[in-house]
Structures are given as structure tokens and as C-alpha cells.
Design a protein around this motif. Structure first.
Motif, PDB file in Angstrom:
ATOM      1  N   MET A 140      17.736  47.055  34.091  1.00 38.55           N
ATOM      2  CA  MET A 140      18.112  45.922  34.888  1.00 38.55           C
ATOM      3  C   MET A 140      19.390  46.240  35.669  1.00 38.55           C
ATOM      4  N   ILE A 141      20.320  46.930  35.021  1.00 35.67           N
ATOM      5  CA  ILE A 141      21.559  47.296  35.718  1.00 35.67           C
ATOM      6  C   ILE A 141      21.247  48.304  36.817  1.00 35.67           C
ATOM      7  N   ALA A 142      20.358  49.254  36.532  1.00 36.87           N
ATOM      8  CA  ALA A 142      20.030  50.285  37.507  1.00 36.87           C
ATOM      9  C   ALA A 142      19.249  49.726  38.689  1.00 36.87           C
ATOM     10  N   GLY A 143      18.737  48.494  38.577  1.00 40.49           N
ATOM     11  CA  GLY A 143      17.951  47.907  39.654  1.00 40.49           C
ATOM     12  C   GLY A 143      18.791  47.488  40.841  1.00 40.49           C
ATOM     13  N   GLY A 144      20.111  47.382  40.641  1.00 37.35           N
ATOM     14  CA  GLY A 144      20.981  47.035  41.769  1.00 37.35           C
ATOM     15  C   GLY A 144      20.985  48.168  42.780  1.00 37.35           C
ATOM     16  N   ASN A 145      21.007  47.831  44.051  1.00 30.53           N
ATOM     17  CA  ASN A 145      20.936  48.841  45.088  1.00 30.53           C
ATOM     18  C   ASN A 145      22.346  49.181  45.553  1.00 30.53           C
ATOM     19  N   ASP A 146      23.120  49.757  44.624  1.00 32.31           N
ATOM     20  CA  ASP A 146      24.492  50.124  44.930  1.00 32.31           C
ATOM     21  C   ASP A 146      24.691  51.556  44.431  1.00 32.31           C
ATOM     22  N   ILE A 147      25.340  52.392  45.209  1.00 33.31           N
ATOM     23  CA  ILE A 147      25.472  53.808  44.844  1.00 33.31           C
ATOM     24  C   ILE A 147      26.257  54.001  43.547  1.00 33.31           C
ATOM     25  N   ILE A 189      26.502  52.040  40.961  1.00 37.47           N
ATOM     26  CA  ILE A 189      25.645  51.599  39.858  1.00 37.47           C
ATOM     27  C   ILE A 189      24.535  52.612  39.627  1.00 37.47           C
ATOM     28  N   THR A 190      23.969  53.152  40.668  1.00 35.77           N
ATOM     29  CA  THR A 190      22.911  54.149  40.536  1.00 35.77           C
ATOM     30  C   THR A 190      23.436  55.393  39.835  1.00 35.77           C
ATOM     31  N   TRP A 191      24.624  55.874  40.218  1.00 29.62           N
ATOM     32  CA  TRP A 191      25.196  57.062  39.580  1.00 29.62           C
ATOM     33  C   TRP A 191      25.567  56.785  38.122  1.00 29.62           C
ATOM     34  N   PHE A 192      26.109  55.605  37.856  1.00 25.03           N
ATOM     35  CA  PHE A 192      26.418  55.236  36.478  1.00 25.03           C
ATOM     36  C   PHE A 192      25.150  55.250  35.639  1.00 25.03           C
ATOM     37  N   SER A 193      24.071  54.700  36.152  1.00 25.86           N
ATOM     38  CA  SER A 193      22.808  54.653  35.421  1.00 25.86           C
ATOM     39  C   SER A 193      22.253  56.047  35.177  1.00 25.86           C
ATOM     40  N   ARG A 194      22.351  56.917  36.152  1.00 29.92           N
ATOM     41  CA  ARG A 194      21.844  58.279  36.002  1.00 29.92           C
ATOM     42  C   ARG A 194      22.614  59.030  34.909  1.00 29.92           C
ATOM     43  N   ILE A 195      23.936  58.914  34.954  1.00 27.90           N
ATOM     44  CA  ILE A 195      24.763  59.627  33.969  1.00 27.90           C
ATOM     45  C   ILE A 195      24.609  59.008  32.589  1.00 27.90           C
ATOM     46  N   PHE A 196      24.632  57.679  32.518  1.00 30.84           N
ATOM     47  CA  PHE A 196      24.562  57.014  31.221  1.00 30.84           C
ATOM     48  C   PHE A 196      23.203  57.175  30.560  1.00 30.84           C
ATOM     49  N   PHE A 197      22.157  57.438  31.348  1.00 32.47           N
ATOM     50  CA  PHE A 197      20.839  57.676  30.788  1.00 32.47           C
ATOM     51  C   PHE A 197      20.860  58.870  29.833  1.00 32.47           C
ATOM     52  N   PHE A 198      21.647  59.905  30.172  1.00 27.93           N
ATOM     53  CA  PHE A 198      21.755  61.087  29.318  1.00 27.93           C
ATOM     54  C   PHE A 198      22.952  61.009  28.364  1.00 27.93           C
TER      55      PHE A 198
END
Length: 139
Positions: A1-8, A10-19
Motif C-alpha cells: 500500500m505504501i509502495a502504491g504512491g507514485n512518488d520517487i 516512496i518507490t525507492w524506500f519500498s525497493r530497499i525495504f523489500f530486501f
């Protein structure tokens, strides 16, 4: 849900936090479990806290501990103490030098980190228990 925001960001945070998220969760959980193991070890060796504070003749304050029942001692010490895996012998059955494979060495290193001295708190031995309980009259 957090990664669904279309903000750079937030997208990078989601990518890094996924791992990084599972690794952080593992480290935090491991520290909590080691703390609980330390508390159980202290409880076995020293008994449960009674809440009674006494003052000794020379001015020192101590808290009186009550011994645990045999059932409680068994419950706290009944777990299996795991030992780390080892690489095995360096000489094979024919007398030749045997080099462990890389995966075997990695397995031994990870096992030592997880089950070694830093990875788990050792159960108190019967000798430690006897020494603590007989050495101090009011423990």
C-alpha cells in the motif's frame, strides 16, 4: 500500500525495504530472543524476585530471591542446546587431503554464527546451579 504512491522517494524506500526489512526484523527478533534466554538463565541460577529488599549491617541493600520449584526449573532448562555444524575431517578414508566444498564451509560459518557462543545463551549446568545455591545462603 505504501509502495502504491507514485512518488520517487516512496518507490525507492519500498525497493530497499523489500530486501532490508526481513534482515532488520531478523536482527531485532534475535536480540529479543537472546535477552529472554539471558533472563531465563538468571532466573534458574538466582531464583525469582520476591520484591523484598533488605539492608545488610554494612549498609548494602539486596533483593531477596526465592528458589524456583522443580517444575519451573525443568520448564526453563528442558530445551535442547544446539551445537554448530562442523566442516568434518580434513583427511578422507584413503588418507588423502580433503578440502571441504565452498557450500560446506559456508554452512559451517552460518551455523557457527547462529548456534555458536554469540548465537545462543548456554543453559546453566548442574555444577553452576549447585555452586550458586550452596554458596550463598540467601539467594
Amino acid at each position: 500500500m505504501i509502495a502504491g504512491g507514485n512518488d520517487i522517494p516512496i518507490t525507492w524506500f519500498s525497493r530497499i525495504f523489500f530486501f532490508a526489512g526481513p534482515v532488520i526484523a531478523f536482527v531485532v527478533t534475535k536480540r529479543i530472543c537472546l535477552g529472554l534466554q539471558r533472563r531465563d538463565r538468571d532466573k534458574v541460577l538466582h531464583g525469582r524476585e520476591t520484591g523484598i529488599v533488605k539492608r545488610l549491617p554494612h549498609g548494602e541493600f539486596i533483593e531477596v530471591h526465592a528458589p524456583l520449584s522443580q517444575d519451573a526449573l525443568h520448564t526453563l532448562t528442558a530445551h535442547e542446546q544446539y551445537r554448530p555444524a562442523e566442516n568434518g575431517p580434513t583427511v578422507d578414508e584413503n588418507g588423502g587431503e580433503r578440502r571441504p566444498k565452498g557450500s560446506e564451509r559456508l554452512r559451517a560459518r552460518l551455523s557457527k554464527a547462529y548456534f555458536g557462543a554469540e548465537g545462543q545463551i548456554a543453559k546453566p549446568t548442574a555444577e553452576e546451579y549447585r555452586e550458586i545455591t550452596s554458596g550463598h545462603g540467601q539467594h
